[in-house]
Design an enzyme around this catalytic site. Structure first.
Site, PDB file in Angstrom:
ATOM      1  N   SER A  50       0.805  -1.228   0.000  1.00  0.00           N
ATOM      2  CA  SER A  50       0.000   0.000   0.000  1.00  0.00           C
ATOM      3  C   SER A  50       0.836   1.275   0.000  1.00  0.00           C
ATOM      4  O   SER A  50       0.303   2.346  -0.285  1.00  0.00           O
ATOM      5  CB  SER A  50      -0.944   0.008   1.213  1.00  0.00           C
ATOM      6  OG  SER A  50      -0.201   0.120   2.417  1.00  0.00           O
ATOM      7  N   LYS A  78       1.004   4.545   6.906  1.00  0.00           N
ATOM      8  CA  LYS A  78       0.438   5.362   5.825  1.00  0.00           C
ATOM      9  C   LYS A  78       1.086   6.749   5.885  1.00  0.00           C
ATOM     10  O   LYS A  78       1.832   7.069   6.804  1.00  0.00           O
ATOM     11  CB  LYS A  78      -1.081   5.514   5.967  1.00  0.00           C
ATOM     12  CG  LYS A  78      -1.869   4.233   6.090  1.00  0.00           C
ATOM     13  CD  LYS A  78      -1.928   3.427   4.811  1.00  0.00           C
ATOM     14  CE  LYS A  78      -2.740   2.151   4.997  1.00  0.00           C
ATOM     15  NZ  LYS A  78      -2.673   1.276   3.780  1.00  0.00           N
TER      16      LYS A  78
END
Length: 309
Positions: free
Chosen positions: A93, A163
């Site tokens: 990701s 993230k």
């Protein structure tokens, strides 16, 4: 009559004019023999003492070794708890910034001094509200669990995510069409987005959005925009897709492994553009702030000492 020699002696004289006696040489021989014997005894005693000292040193090392190991473990645990911890990247990701299997070092010290995440930082945080539901969970062995607990291996805790922070408390973030992503009305130039991806995703699951981040929360997105289940796709959870600041473990600062991918993780320049921080502008342009700024000169004038007449 002939002259008579007075004081004449017979025999050999010693060094001080005394005659040598037969027992002197014997005594000297005995002393020499005793001296040699004493030297041999001293040498044996010295060798024995050195062996004892060496044996004591060896015993002392083995006694101290568990203490040294214990101190090392305590230091490693303190470093892992308060300073730096290693984490392993479990997914794609964050490509291409981070690859699956990369090891990053996370700064855990600055949050202890009240520092909060800032836009553009790559952060590790605990799962806010079951974001990882259905994801496979690794089953580390006992040794891996212990080593990760003391910080000598990447964390075995599989409920952590990584993230990029896109918005902080007070920010308004919006995605229209394929992008660009805007923060407080400013378009972001995002060279870190995975090649071939668009900054925004055109879908009905959360790819199109406009949100305002509450204080004490952050909005996070993966750099692989079309392969990241981030804040966009968790807006139905209890935090509406936001991550509480107190769930943030720390900022990832270095890619430590593999060696050929070593490098730092700086904040991209796009987050330094002027006008992005709308909170500061709002503080200056609000009516209350304007009134306060206007009142300062009046107060200063009133406080000036009056000129003597």
């Amino acid at each position: 009559m002939g002259d008579v020699a007075v004081g004449a002696r017979s025999g050999h004289e010693g060094p001080e004019g005394r005659p040598e006696r037969p027992d002197d040489s014997a005594a000297s021989a005995v002393d020499a023999e005793n001296s040699e014997s004493g030297s041999a005894d001293d040498s044996a005693e010295q060798e024995s003492a050195e062996q004892d000292a060496k044996s004591t040193k060896q015993r002392s090392f083995w006694k101290e070794l568990p203490i040294l190991i214990g101190i090392a473990l305590v230091l490693a645990l303190l470093i892992k708890t308060f300073l730096v911890q290693a984490f392993s990247i479990p997914s794609d990701s964050m490509q291409n910034t981070l690859q699956q299997g990369d090891r990053v070092l996370v700064d855990k010290l600055t949050p202890w001094f009240g520092s909060e995440p800032e836009r553009g930082e790559v952060v590790v945080f605990h799962d806010p509200d079951n974001w990882l539901a259905g994801e496979p969970v690794a089953d580390p062995n006992a040794l891996q669990t212990v080593l990760s607990w003391i910080g000598l291996m990447p964390s075995a805790e599989e409920k952590d995510l990584i993230k990029r922070v896109v918005g902080v408390g007070g920010d308004t973030i919006e995605c229209k069409g394929t992008g660009p992503l805007t923060v407080n009305g400013k378009a972001l130039n995002e060279p870190y987005v995975y090649p071939g991806n668009t900054p925004c995703s055109v879908d009905e699951d959360g790819g199109q959005f406009k949100v305002t981040v509450p204080e004490g929360k952050i909005w996070v997105m993966g750099d692989h925009r079309q392969n990241s289940r981030d804040s966009r796709y968790n807006q139905t959870d209890k935090n509406h897709g936001m991550v509480p600041v107190d769930e943030v473990v720390g900022r990832a600062i270095v890619k430590a492994w593999p060696i050929n991918r070593w490098g730092t993780l700086p904040v991209p320049d796009t987050f330094d553009q002027s006008g992005l921080n709308s909170k500061a502008a709002a503080a200056i342009t609000s009516p209350g702030a304007a009134a306060l700024v206007g009142a300062v000169p009046l107060v200063l004038v009133r406080r000036r000492p009056k000129a003597s007449k």
